[in-house]
Write an enzyme that holds these catalytic residues in place. Structure first.
Site, PDB file in Angstrom:
ATOM      1  N   GLU A  91      54.149  12.590  44.625  1.00  0.00           N
ATOM      2  CA  GLU A  91      53.978  13.972  45.359  1.00  0.00           C
ATOM      3  C   GLU A  91      54.913  14.986  45.061  1.00  0.00           C
ATOM      4  OE1 GLU A  91      53.004  12.277  49.917  1.00  0.00           O
ATOM      5  OE2 GLU A  91      54.865  11.967  49.463  1.00  0.00           O
ATOM      6  N   GLU A 143      47.070   7.698  49.404  1.00  0.00           N
ATOM      7  CA  GLU A 143      47.641   7.158  50.743  1.00  0.00           C
ATOM      8  C   GLU A 143      46.635   7.927  51.840  1.00  0.00           C
ATOM      9  OE1 GLU A 143      51.600   8.925  51.280  1.00  0.00           O
ATOM     10  OE2 GLU A 143      52.064   7.908  49.136  1.00  0.00           O
TER      11      GLU A 143
END
Length: 629
Positions: free
Chosen positions: A184, A258
């Site tokens: 991320e 995710e």
């Protein structure tokens, strides 16, 4: 319908190709492949239960396991590495292969994951100029040294058989089919050269599998690195979200790295739950769009010890001990309705029968545990190593102890002499929460919201004591470089900064708890006692130990006792984690493998007022629920 019954690691020994992309689809050994993955973190699950969780993944219909790798556990002190016991990454990955699961490895170095400092070791913060997650030399040198130890474990477990002279241990047929570059980074994006550095660090140490990145929609374009497949993270499938991937990479497989099956909890908030039907309907929509998916989390597990992370946006909020996450399996590995709904969904696209779900482990209710002895923290201090003496306050990470790593977790006690009373002002330099004592008398607390406190007047010099708790370092966002704990600057009494401290390290690690066991001064618990203090008792088990949950509550024997307020529980020397009466979490998970037949020692560090008993129950209670919007 897909039939992947032959596409399992142990049946493809000697394969050469691994996972590849071909236009908009994945190929595994040249055959079309859809990743149906689930996240399970070996460091959040007792080793004795790793295989159970993997078998449940297979029974649900999944073919791939994803896991993070926490740097701060594997290198707790600079240059000292631990890949043993519950941190045996090689054993975990090999066990996945044995059970027919491919592996996507997410080695960081940063992992987020609601884990202290996003998995980065706190000793990095000893450098006052440290710039985490950048190409700052002090950071990259540490990453390089860590990867030099990690990658020789990982490289032989890759799926492809490309010869790599950098790894003489290289063997064919491992289960790792993809490796994630950082995590991320688009939501951080402090250094445009950083992702390329991490990619090079992986490649030069022998990683040959498909590389991936992982970001939410807003971070996608900033988290890219050439040569890695971009994947996306979300919970709600917005219209066009997966098509948005085409704007950053053309004609590539789409993957949700995710898909958030639930959410995590913070102290003082609700226990978040995510509707099972909404979750399964979204998974079905993702599959209909031709994308691969990883369920984050399939099984959350537990933030044992002091390893929970925190958030800091409008205010600081520490995560609770449980990482149940309202995931597909519960914190203790039991089935939820999400499991059976997903199993039904996946069975409609998989062309072979799914294995039967394993039997669940029964849970035990061992009843009341009497805490019959206690010792005040003030009586423990003389038995500790000599305190550090410093004119100025020193933050936890910079304390000169534990070799070179300072102190990572737990509490620090700062003592100094003061004359008279007045206004104690923290100026925001208490991280994260300080109980304030004059001699041994509790006078109040300082934290992010309470930055000023009145000290009572008194005659002569008195001991001013600040017991500071590190409640967990922020794991996400732009504040990572500001996560030093303890007293990070001056605290003032009236207009004068406090000086000349004695500083006690209270990390409460295994060596600390071992010495506490043999400390003289334990005595019977009175009807009412105000901490901080350690309490101990015994849990007696007649038969084979089973999982249980410890509930701290007001005493049923002495009704004047208000009960346990805030602290930490240890069983047989293992730190189960924190409790706090503000909730939401009310029970702590105690795995059966950590118990033994006969006598089991229970020690509680209570900061405030103590009860006399805790209850061992067979059902967890994680607090008042609130649906994720």
């Amino acid at each position: 319908r897909f039939n992947w019954s032959e596409l399992v690691p142990l049946r493809l020994q000697g394969r050469a190709l691994g996972l590849q992309t071909a236009g908009s689809q994945f190929l595994l050994e040249g055959m079309p492949f859809r990743i149906l993955g689930g996240s399970v973190h070996y460091f959040r699950v007792p080793r004795e239960y790793w295989e159970d969780r993997m078998l449940k993944m297979k029974a649900c219909g999944l073919n791939t396991l994803t896991t993070y790798v926490p740097w701060n556990l594997h290198e707790p002190e600079r240059g000292k590495f631990d890949f043993s016991q519950n941190l045996d990454l090689e054993a975990f990955i090999s066990l996945a292969a044995k059970n027919g699961l491919w592996v996507i490895l997410r080695p960081g170095p940063y992992i987020c994951s609601e884990w202290d400092l996003g998995g980065l070791p706190s000793w990095l913060l000893q450098d006052p100029e440290m710039q985490l997650r950048t190409t700052y030399e002090g950071f990259t040198a540490a990453v390089d040294a860590y990867f030099d130890h990690l990658m020789p474990i990982v490289v032989p477990l890759q799926a492809s058989t490309i010869h790599n002279p950098l790894c003489p241990r290289y063997k064919r047929g491992g289960p790792i089919i993809a490796v994630q570059v950082e995590n991320e980074y688009g939501s951080y994006a402090r250094d445009p050269n950083y992702m390329a550095y991490v990619k090079r660090a992986l490649l030069k140490r022998g990683i040959v599998e498909l590389l991936m990145t992982s970001d939410n929609k807003n971070g996608l374009s900033l988290g890219l690195v050439k040569g890695a497949l971009a994947t996306v993270n979300f919970q709600k499938l917005e219209p066009g979200l997966l098509k948005y991937l085409d704007t950053v990479q053309k004609n590539q497989p789409k993957m949700v790295m995710e898909y958030w099956t639930g959410w995590f909890d913070n102290w003082g908030g609700p226990h978040y739950v995510f509707d099972a039907d909404e979750m399964v309907n979204t998974v079905a929509s993702i599959l209909r769009l031709g994308a691969s998916i990883n369920l984050y989390m399939f099984h959350g597990g537990t933030n044992f010890g002091f390893m929970n992370g925190a958030l800091q946006s409008d205010e600081y909020r520490a995560d609770v001990t449980s990482y149940d996450y309202d995931a597909v399996l519960t914190e203790a590995g039991d089935y939820t309705s999400k499991f059976f709904k997903l199993r039904q969904l996946f069975s409609t696209i998989i062309g072979h029968p799914l294995p039967l779900p394993p039997m669940i482990e029964s849970k035990a209710s061992y009843g009341a545990i009497l805490l019959h002895q206690y010792i005040s923290l003030w009586d423990v201090l003389p038995t500790l190593p000599k305190p550090i003496k410093s004119e100025l306050p020193v933050n936890m990470e910079s304390l000169q102890l534990n070799g070179s790593r300072g102190q990572s977790f737990g509490y620090v006690l700062y003592e100094t002499l003061t004359f008279g009373g007045g206004q104690l002002r923290s100026l925001g330099h208490v991280r994260d929460r300080a109980q304030v004592f004059v001699n041994t008398m509790y006078v109040g607390e300082l934290d992010y919201n309470s930055v000023e406190l009145s000290l009572p007047e008194g005659q002569g010099f008195r001991q001013l004591r600040l017991l500071v708790e590190n409640r967990g370092r922020v794991n996400y966002g732009l504040a990572l470089n500001e996560q030093r704990k303890g007293l990070i600057g001056d605290v003032f009494l009236n207009k004068t900064p406090l000086r000349n401290f004695k500083i006690y390290s209270l990390e409460m690690d295994p060596s600390f708890m071992g010495s506490l066991r043999h400390t003289a001064g334990w005595s019977s618990v009175p009807d009412y006692f105000v901490g901080p203090a350690f309490f101990r008792g015994r849990l007696w088990i007649e038969h084979q130990p089973q999982d249980t949950f410890l509930k701290l509550q007001a005493s049923l024997i002495f009704h004047s006792t208000p009960g346990w307020e805030k602290g930490v529980v240890f069983v047989n020397g293992r730190n189960l984690g924190r409790y706090w009466k503000i909730g939401p979490q009310e029970t702590l998970y105690l795995p059966g493998p950590w118990l033994r037949k006969g006598s089991n020692e229970v020690v509680i560090f209570e900061e405030h007022t103590a009860g006399r008993i805790i209850q061992s129950v067979d059902i967890p209670y994680l607090g008042r629920t609130q649906y994720v919007d």
